[in-house]
Enzyme design. Structure first.
Site, PDB file in Angstrom:
ATOM      1  N   CYS A  70       0.865  -1.179   0.000  1.00 21.96           N
ATOM      2  CA  CYS A  70       0.000   0.000   0.000  1.00 21.96           C
ATOM      3  C   CYS A  70       0.900   1.227   0.000  1.00 21.96           C
ATOM      4  O   CYS A  70       2.114   1.115  -0.108  1.00 21.96           O
ATOM      5  CB  CYS A  70      -0.963   0.001   1.189  1.00 21.96           C
ATOM      6  SG  CYS A  70      -0.203   0.397   2.778  1.00 21.96           S
ATOM      7  N   HIS A 105      19.327 -40.081  -7.889  1.00 27.44           N
ATOM      8  CA  HIS A 105      19.404 -38.699  -8.384  1.00 27.44           C
ATOM      9  C   HIS A 105      20.635 -38.574  -9.265  1.00 27.44           C
ATOM     10  O   HIS A 105      21.489 -39.464  -9.296  1.00 27.44           O
ATOM     11  CB  HIS A 105      19.467 -37.698  -7.232  1.00 27.44           C
ATOM     12  CG  HIS A 105      20.576 -37.961  -6.257  1.00 27.44           C
ATOM     13  ND1 HIS A 105      20.483 -38.955  -5.295  1.00 27.44           N
ATOM     14  CD2 HIS A 105      21.799 -37.392  -6.083  1.00 27.44           C
ATOM     15  CE1 HIS A 105      21.596 -38.954  -4.558  1.00 27.44           C
ATOM     16  NE2 HIS A 105      22.414 -38.025  -5.039  1.00 27.44           N
TER      17      HIS A 105
END
Length: 619
Positions: free
Chosen positions: A381, A542
């Site tokens: 804001c 992996h």
């Protein structure tokens, strides 16, 4: 022009807002201990004058210097402002707003001049003396030039105000203040003009009417009451009471602005309410002892001088009553039956079209936020403390209720959105500034702080992204989901060898957009140097580190083999979790894996789970 004024106001409020607590401390000391205070105390009353004369200007200058020149600029600004204070008899809040940022800028330039030219071992010496010498020179400049100049400015402003007072025209200032407020110029008006003038008036009379102009919650209260009773659109009518509570008791006036902008004739109501309240304030000789910030009924009445609480409260009642009387027929007999959202949307689109642009909904650069890994949203804001604090709290509650506890929502001034922010939420009128402040972020604009439908849209997009159904994430990419998506959970696999499992795992990760086709090769290379079976019947295949370039997006895939399979070196595996990671994105998932699979018994339970149970465990 409006944007420049907003930015200037934001800068001024950025110096004042962090120090509002000090203003309140000074105001309470004044209200309690001066001769006409609630509990007069001559000794304690002596604290007020040095606080106003020295402490408040120095705090403002320190903050201003820090905003421009960092910590060294802050110190330079504080020291230099002492010269400004001593160079005039006026309270130098405005002088501090000038000298603080100027000193910060000078310090920044001096540091840049010395950068790279200081011999090793002399850094501290040069830094300390450059700051000290500059601060001394600026203090002298403040004493002889800036202090007297700002005194002249205050003389002119005070004389102009005095003309309004002498001709009983001060209430007319509301004709300019109320329209400026709804254009989000309230911080420029309040902290840039009324706070310094009010401080000078308090010094002379112990109270200031300037603190009662912009901060009076009455005008907006009347408009929201009118919507609560007479709005034709049900959504607007139902949202107005909640907005009224936030406006009146929370002091966040911005929440009323969209309601006023929906029907600009309602400016007549806020102007009328404010003018009548100011006429009453002038006749009664009312004023507050300190700024009421935020502008809630509690802060407004709390800053009333001793014995005038009821009179000050009546100022709010009068403003609200007159505003309500004017607003009621406007709301009730208006031909416009559009909802708050549709009217505000149309206004924003027309405003954007007048500038040759479209309404802002995404980043200026066109970059798309990665909703799979998003963990932080910024609600912006004007000042970063009022409506954004409220909006961020509402959005945070909605996210938590939807299960997104890992996403935090913070609030910030629209011109100081933190670097790296991916998703920004702000009011539509601040969109232009938000895009400049965070050009690479996705921007979501709202019109209703309490019940904005955009909050639910954000949550829906997040849910879609994590469940592999968000079409936006699919544009130009094979990647459609989060780090873990349900289609990558394969259960009850038949007995296979390790090579077959890794090939299948690589295919799944490639087809999901996590990796290239070569990542399968990277996983095989890893197995050559390190067996990825880690115990407890778990394997985590992996890729080898040298082939991380084959990873496009972070993700995991989960396979279960209830009967177990041989992973080599005597390891029997029942749970296989393939991992592809960009940076540290997978760390949260691995942490969950470690917590959920700490024993063989835990793994046996997981192997017996269905897809939804595993997804909820590891997502």
């Amino acid at each position: 022009m409006k944007e420049k004024v907003q930015s200037f106001g934001r800068f001024l409020s950025g110096m004042v807002m962090p120090n509002i607590g000090a203003f309140i401390a000074w105001g309470l000391l004044t209200a309690l201990f001066i001769d006409t205070g609630w509990t007069p105390n001559a000794a304690l009353a002596t604290i007020g004058t040095p606080m106003l004369t020295y402490l408040l200007p120095v705090l403002i200058a320190y903050q201003g210097g820090k905003m421009v020149g960092g910590p060294r600029g802050a110190v330079a600004g504080a020291v230099a402002t002492i010269g400004v204070i001593c160079g005039t008899e006026y309270t130098m809040l405005m002088g501090a707003m000038v000298m603080g940022p100027f000193a910060g800028w000078c310090m920044k330039k001096v540091d840049a001049m010395f950068e790279g030219h200081i011999k090793p071992g002399f850094e501290m010496l040069v830094n300390n003396f450059s700051l000290g010498i500059l601060a001394m020179l600026l203090a002298i400049l403040g004493f002889y030039v800036i202090g007297p100049f700002m005194a002249g400015v205050l003389n002119v402003l005070s004389a102009g105000v005095q003309v309004l007072v002498n001709h009983q025209l001060l209430p007319l200032i509301s004709v300019f203040v109320e329209p400026a407020k709804v254009l989000f110029l309230n911080n420029a008006i309040n902290h840039g003009i009324f706070t310094p003038l009010g401080a000078e008036q308090v010094k002379e009379t112990g109270r200031s009417i300037f603190y009662m102009i912009e901060t009076n919650p009455g005008p907006g209260t009347g408009v929201l009451l009118a919507y609560s009773f007479f709005a034709k659109d049900e959504h607007t009518k139902q949202s107005a009471p909640a907005a009224l509570i936030v406006h009146l008791f929370g002091g966040i006036h911005e929440i009323s602005f969209p309601y006023i902008l929906m029907n600009p004739l309602l400016l007549l109501a806020t102007i009328g309410g404010s003018v009548c309240a100011m006429i009453y304030n002038s006749i009664m000789g009312l004023g507050l002892v300190s700024p009421a910030s935020p502008g809630s009924i509690f802060a407004f009445v709390g800053m009333a001088p001793k014995g005038e609480t009821i009179q000050v409260l009546l100022s709010i009642v009068i403003a609200a009553g007159v505003s309500f009387l004017i607003a009621s027929p406007i709301v009730r007999f208006s031909n416009a039956k559009k909802s708050l959202d549709s009217a505000s949307d149309q206004m924003a689109d027309m405003k954007a079209a007048s500038k040759g642009a479209t309404a802002y909904t995404t980043s200026e650069s066109g970059q798309k936020v990665d909703l799979r890994t998003l963990d932080h949203i910024v609600f912006a804001c004007d000042a970063g403390m009022g409506s954004s604090a409220m909006g961020s709290a509402v959005l945070q509650r909605k996210l938590s209720a939807a299960g997104f506890d890992n996403i935090t929502v913070s609030h910030a001034p629209v011109s100081e959105i933190p670097a790296g922010t991916e998703l920004v939420v702000c009011h539509r009128d601040l969109a232009e500034r938000a895009v400049k402040s965070a050009p690479n972020a996705k921007l979501v604009t709202i019109t209703d702080f309490m019940t904005a439908p955009e909050y639910d849209e954000i949550i829906k997009e997040l849910q879609d992204a994590r469940l592999n159904t968000n079409p936006e994430n699919a544009e130009g990419s094979d990647f459609h989901g989060g780090i873990l998506i349900k289609k990558n959970i394969h259960l009850n696999g038949p007995e296979k060898n390790k090579e077959e499992v890794i090939k299948e795992m690589g295919k799944v990760m490639y087809e999901s957009g996590y990796t290239t086709e070569k990542y399968t090769e990277a996983m095989f290379e890893k197995e050559k140097v390190f067996n990825t079976a880690i115990g407890n019947e778990i394997a985590i295949p992996h890729g080898i580190e040298s082939m991380t370039g084959e990873i496009k997006n972070s993700g995991i895939a989960i396979f279960t083999y209830p009967d177990g399979m041989d992973w080599g070196d005597g390891n029997i595996v029942k749970l296989v979790i393939g991992v592809a990671s960009v940076g540290n994105d997978h760390m949260a998932a691995l942490q969950k894996i470690a917590e959920a699979c700490s024993t063989t018994e835990d793994v046996e339970k997981i192997v017996k789970m269905d897809v939804d149970e595993i997804y909820n465990l590891f997502k």
